[in-house]
Motif scaffolding. Structure first.
Motif, PDB file in Angstrom:
ATOM      1  N   GLN A 111       0.817  -1.210   0.000  1.00  0.00           N
ATOM      2  CA  GLN A 111       0.000   0.000   0.000  1.00  0.00           C
ATOM      3  C   GLN A 111       0.852   1.261   0.000  1.00  0.00           C
ATOM      4  O   GLN A 111       0.428   2.287  -0.508  1.00  0.00           O
ATOM      5  CB  GLN A 111      -0.939   0.005   1.204  1.00  0.00           C
ATOM      6  N   ASP A 112       2.044   1.186   0.559  1.00  0.00           N
ATOM      7  CA  ASP A 112       2.947   2.336   0.527  1.00  0.00           C
ATOM      8  C   ASP A 112       3.472   2.593  -0.886  1.00  0.00           C
ATOM      9  O   ASP A 112       3.734   3.720  -1.268  1.00  0.00           O
ATOM     10  CB  ASP A 112       4.139   2.124   1.469  1.00  0.00           C
TER      11      ASP A 112
ATOM     12  N   HIS B 199       2.009   1.278  -3.946  1.00  0.00           N
ATOM     13  CA  HIS B 199       1.038   1.247  -5.042  1.00  0.00           C
ATOM     14  C   HIS B 199      -0.336   1.673  -4.551  1.00  0.00           C
ATOM     15  O   HIS B 199      -0.751   1.301  -3.457  1.00  0.00           O
ATOM     16  CB  HIS B 199       0.932  -0.163  -5.635  1.00  0.00           C
ATOM     17  N   GLU B 200      -1.029   2.403  -5.399  1.00  0.00           N
ATOM     18  CA  GLU B 200      -2.394   2.801  -5.057  1.00  0.00           C
ATOM     19  C   GLU B 200      -3.297   1.572  -5.106  1.00  0.00           C
ATOM     20  O   GLU B 200      -3.316   0.831  -6.092  1.00  0.00           O
ATOM     21  CB  GLU B 200      -2.876   3.858  -6.062  1.00  0.00           C
TER      22      GLU B 200
ATOM     23  N   ILE C  72      -7.324   0.429  -4.676  1.00  0.00           N
ATOM     24  CA  ILE C  72      -8.664   1.018  -4.688  1.00  0.00           C
ATOM     25  C   ILE C  72      -9.721  -0.062  -4.496  1.00  0.00           C
ATOM     26  O   ILE C  72      -9.485  -1.238  -4.784  1.00  0.00           O
ATOM     27  CB  ILE C  72      -8.910   1.807  -5.995  1.00  0.00           C
TER      28      ILE C  72
ATOM     29  N   GLU D   6     -14.527   2.064  -6.890  1.00  0.00           N
ATOM     30  CA  GLU D   6     -13.625   2.980  -7.597  1.00  0.00           C
ATOM     31  C   GLU D   6     -13.052   2.320  -8.853  1.00  0.00           C
ATOM     32  O   GLU D   6     -12.938   2.964  -9.899  1.00  0.00           O
ATOM     33  CB  GLU D   6     -12.512   3.459  -6.672  1.00  0.00           C
TER      34      GLU D   6
ATOM     35  N   ARG E 244     -13.433   3.669 -12.684  1.00  0.00           N
ATOM     36  CA  ARG E 244     -12.277   3.927 -13.560  1.00  0.00           C
ATOM     37  C   ARG E 244     -12.360   3.118 -14.845  1.00  0.00           C
ATOM     38  O   ARG E 244     -11.819   3.525 -15.872  1.00  0.00           O
ATOM     39  CB  ARG E 244     -10.969   3.643 -12.821  1.00  0.00           C
TER      40      ARG E 244
ATOM     41  N   PRO F 212      -5.184  -3.263  -7.268  1.00  0.00           N
ATOM     42  CA  PRO F 212      -4.076  -2.367  -7.586  1.00  0.00           C
ATOM     43  C   PRO F 212      -4.454  -1.497  -8.791  1.00  0.00           C
ATOM     44  O   PRO F 212      -4.848  -2.012  -9.839  1.00  0.00           O
ATOM     45  CB  PRO F 212      -2.923  -3.310  -7.937  1.00  0.00           C
ATOM     46  N   ALA F 213      -4.318  -0.195  -8.634  1.00  0.00           N
ATOM     47  CA  ALA F 213      -4.705   0.734  -9.701  1.00  0.00           C
ATOM     48  C   ALA F 213      -3.787   0.634 -10.910  1.00  0.00           C
ATOM     49  O   ALA F 213      -4.192   1.002 -12.020  1.00  0.00           O
ATOM     50  CB  ALA F 213      -4.720   2.169  -9.161  1.00  0.00           C
TER      51      ALA F 213
END
Length: 187
Positions: A68-69, A71-72, A74, A78, A82, A116-117
């Protein structure tokens, strides 16, 4: 303080102690002790966990925090938005793509699923090179967790860079060749 076991008697000059404050403090102490005893009883009721199991659990938590630090991540709603989903339930779109093997979605230790975004390009389309990775990972009967770990952790074959970083640099053939080698059965 003096008294028998289990009983407390507070001795102080009457002019230094306000009785109402003393009563509040004693009630807080009793409540704190009761809460502590409840927690100890709850812990005593838990099954014993080996040191190795506790270490694995801690490693999982550490990996999540690290991921999480870097990679975004969601939620399904969300991710669906997207992807261009409209309507009242965009999460259904993300979950359907995950079910079809087109997206990595992972259940966190808290129970909710996150995505992962980086799986989407700037226009909201699924990145074909990520789809290629997922297809190969699934063909080898490996999990989404494997795919995400493999993509996001440094790899010796790439001089300590992550496969995702090489995909971002346009080196998908090199990454896919290495993935095939990593997935090949060892005899």
């Amino acid at each position: 303080m003096s008294g028998e076991a289990g009983k407390f008697v507070v001795e102080a000059p009457a002019d230094l102690v306000d009785a109402s404050e003393l009563k509040l403090l004693l009630n807080a102490l009793v409540h704190s002790r009761a809460v502590t005893l409840q927690r100890v009883k709850a812990i005593d009721g838990l099954p014993a966990v080996s040191g190795a199991a506790a270490m694995r659990e801690q490693n999982t938590v550490n990996w999540w925090h690290s991921l999480q630090d870097r990679h975004e991540m969601i939620d399904a709603t969300e991710m669906g938005k997207r992807l261009g989903a409209s309507g009242q339930r965009p999460a259904n779109t993300a979950n359907a793509h995950r079910r079809d093997g087109k997206l990595i979605g992972l259940r966190r230790p808290t129970g909710n699923v996150v995505f992962p975004a980086f799986q989407l390009d700037q226009t909201g389309h699924m990145r074909p090179e990520i789809l290629d990775v997922l297809k190969r990972v699934r063909s080898a009967d490996r999990s989404e967790e494997f795919a995400l770990f493999w993509l996001t952790e440094p790899h010796a074959a790439f001089a300590g860079k992550t496969p995702l970083r090489l995909l971002d640099a346009g080196e998908s053939d090199r990454v896919l060749d290495q993935l095939d080698a990593d997935l090949a059965p060892e005899w």
